[in-house]
Design an enzyme around this catalytic site. Structure first.
Site, PDB file in Angstrom:
ATOM      1  N   THR A 185       0.872  -1.183   0.000  1.00 60.65           N
ATOM      2  CA  THR A 185       0.000   0.000   0.000  1.00 60.65           C
ATOM      3  C   THR A 185       0.903   1.224   0.000  1.00 60.65           C
ATOM      4  O   THR A 185       2.056   1.154   0.429  1.00 60.65           O
ATOM      5  CB  THR A 185      -0.881   0.051   1.267  1.00 60.65           C
ATOM      6  OG1 THR A 185      -0.002   0.106   2.393  1.00 60.65           O
ATOM      7  CG2 THR A 185      -1.756  -1.170   1.380  1.00 60.65           C
ATOM      8  N   LYS A 439     -13.883  18.630   8.981  1.00 59.51           N
ATOM      9  CA  LYS A 439     -14.765  18.622  10.149  1.00 59.51           C
ATOM     10  C   LYS A 439     -15.058  20.064  10.543  1.00 59.51           C
ATOM     11  O   LYS A 439     -14.229  20.743  11.105  1.00 59.51           O
ATOM     12  CB  LYS A 439     -14.116  17.844  11.290  1.00 59.51           C
ATOM     13  CG  LYS A 439     -13.936  16.388  10.894  1.00 59.51           C
ATOM     14  CD  LYS A 439     -13.112  15.587  11.863  1.00 59.51           C
ATOM     15  CE  LYS A 439     -12.827  14.224  11.283  1.00 59.51           C
ATOM     16  NZ  LYS A 439     -11.606  14.120  10.481  1.00 59.51           N
TER      17      LYS A 439
END
Ligand code: AMP
Length: 546
Positions: A185, A439
């Site tokens: 990854t 957020k």
């Protein structure tokens, strides 16, 4: 009572056997790294793969050994994959676009014994070779005439190395759960992690990938895998294409717009696949040249969210159907594809595009759920978003050498790190990477949605949205824009274009124009680098709040 069917292990080399037997003359065309086009076929690929297998054995490579490849998509790379896995060794694709330090770390961690590399990467490997503690020899994919002078240990030109053996060899047989391939990854957080595919998972995944409502591959198709084999198991194209007998066109080292266009046109390619950045280059080139795509029927776009404008251009201007796909290295990699189920099949225009912005529904073999932070399942209403978790025979259950510990929840699901919605018909839509959502005042804003909208502006080439700290709201979105060559636009132009198309509180607080947006080695926007670049950025809304 057990079934009374034959024991026929799902081994990857059976795929090339099948292709050679039933589709042996189907062409495999490559733009070679040396330059000329090279045409071969599945029968010859198999014959040479058997020689690779025999020759590797002569070098002492055996079951379980790792053989690294640092190669473009070429016929030789394909032969090597099948040759390596045909003796139970493991192909380990190394992404040449990673930083040298990451490559060194990955190759040493995998304990690769042999490195098979394209000519392009000889200088790069020479720089790190003295740190590669396990590599015993280098095989350079060329003939003696093209072999460069090199300091690489025991380096040999592939063609001469291969010519030392004949093709009189039989594949090895072993348990279908034996490892076949490895891919790390990208490691945007922490160290890269090794994903280990088995023969069984690759074969099952190839079936899943070829299904009519997945990639829908046929023996009559000509397939151009632009996505490199080193990106997430090559999206299975090295397995699913020979499995059905589709002809292959391989781009070698050249993936710029004009080079890809030339292959699409000359070889009448019907199916292709790559990340959005590649298609951005192609579409920009077509806009300049006025080129058309009369043969191309379907293009799979994934790896990052496919912008609405890209889908629209492919479909409305060029008559090419876009299949938006989602997946990850840990999933072999396909997780879902946005093909039409009866509930959506009749939609046209904007309503169809709305559906195509979703990453789609999973093929048989992938289970999905979305949960809140404590693991409680969330409803499939297309609105509620939560952590996307997956399960299936081609999904990782752990990483190589146990990196990251236990990666499954109590029900055996793997947390993808993506935040998503699932609608009533099972169509999943990625809202964001969990670490990229913005957020704002306790609510989440999807950076993907904002980027998608911004690239719809006719002057915008690429857009990225990051959260920048804000004293009142915690974070607010900053829109980073690369304009198309020669175009000019103001912040007001861009924001004016977005106004009314999204909730008011989602509107970016500011727009920054840059020459280039950084990308990861697999073509994704490098949000970490952008956040770093803009970490001291003061939004114009901050003063007002203070
Ligand atoms: P990789 O393992 O490098 O292929 O990265 C996998 C990640 O890429 C996923 O977890 C997603 O965050 C992202 N990704 C892949 N396909 C898409 C897509 N179609 N839309 C949005 N994100 C995607």
């Amino acid at each position: 009572m057990l079934g009374l069917m034959q024991d026929w292990p799902l081994l990857c080399h059976r795929i090339i056997d099948h292709a050679a037997t039933y589709h042996g003359a189907r062409p495999v065309v490559t733009r070679s790294v040396e330059g000329p086009i090279v045409t071969t076929d599945y029968a010859k690929i198999r014959a040479r793969a058997l020689r690779v297998a025999k020759r590797l054995e002569k070098d002492g490579i055996k079951l379980g050994d790792r053989v690294a490849t640092m190669c473009w998509n070429t016929w030789r790379h394909l032969e090597c994959w099948y040759g390596i896995l045909g003796i139970g060794a493991i192909y380990h694709t190394v992404n040449p676009r990673l930083f040298a330090d990451q490559q060194t770390w990955i190759i040493n961690h995998a304990e690769d014994r042999v490195m098979i590399a394209d000519l392009t990467f000889v200088p790069l490997l020479e720089k790190i070779a003295d740190k590669l503690t396990t590599i015993e020899r280098y095989i350079i994919l060329c003939d003696a005439a093209h072999m460069p002078q090199t300091t690489l240990k025991n380096a040999v030109p592939y063609e001469e190395w291969l010519a030392e053996v004949d093709g009189d060899f039989a594949w090895k047989s072993f348990d279908e759960n034996t490892a076949a391939g490895m891919c790390y990854t990208s490691g945007t957080t922490g160290e890269p992690k090794g994903v280990v595919y088995s023969h069984r998972s690759n074969v099952i995944h190839a079936f899943m990938a070829a299904l009519p409502d997945s990639k829908g591959l046929h023996a009559t198709d000509v397939v151009l895998p632009v996505v490199p084999f080193f990106h997430a198991n090559g999206w299975s194209l090295a397995f699913s294409s020979p499995m059905v007998g589709a002809a292959l066109v391989l781009p070698g080292a050249k993936m710029d717009g004009p080079s890809i266009y030339e292959l699409l046109d000359k070889y009448k390619v019907a199916f292709t696949a790559a990340v959005p950045t590649v298609w951005l280059m192609l579409l920009q080139d077509l806009e300049k040249t006025g080129g058309k795509l009369p043969y191309l029927k379907r293009v799979v776009i994934g790896g990052s969210a496919c912008p609405r404008a890209m889908t629209q251009t492919f479909q409305d201007k060029y008559g090419v159907e876009v299949i938006h796909a989602w997946g990850m290295t840990e999933m072999s990699p396909l997780g879902s594809l946005c093909t039409m189920k009866p509930e959506y099949a009749a939609l046209t225009g904007e309503a169809r595009l709305d559906v195509q912005m979703k990453q789609g529904h999973p093929p048989f073999g992938v289970e999905m759920k979305i949960t809140d932070d404590v693991g409680k399942p969330l409803p499939w209403d297309g609105k509620t978003f939560g952590r996307l978790k997956v399960k299936g025979p081609a999904v990782a259950k752990s990483y190589f050498k146990g990196s990251g510990g236990n990666i499954l929840d109590d029900e055996g699901f793997f947390d993808t790190g993506d935040v998503a919605t699932i609608d009533e018909y099972g169509y999943m839509q990625v809202t964001d990477r969990a670490k990229d959502v913005i957020k704002s005042g306790g609510e989440w804003i999807s950076s993907i949605d904002l980027e998608n909208l911004a690239v719809g502006h006719p002057k915008v080439a690429e857009a990225a949205v990051i959260g920048v700290s804000h004293p009142k709201w915690d974070e607010r979105p900053l829109l980073v824009i690369v304009l198309k060559k020669g175009e000019q636009a103001s912040k007001e132009d861009i924001l004016g274009f977005m106004q009314g198309k999204i909730a008011k509180w989602w509107m970016p607080d500011d727009v920054a124009f840059v020459d280039e947006i950084p990308h990861t080695a697999t073509g994704k926007i490098q949000k970490m680098a952008l956040r770093e670049k803009f970490k001291s950025y003061v939004l114009p809304t901050v003063e007002a709040a203070e």
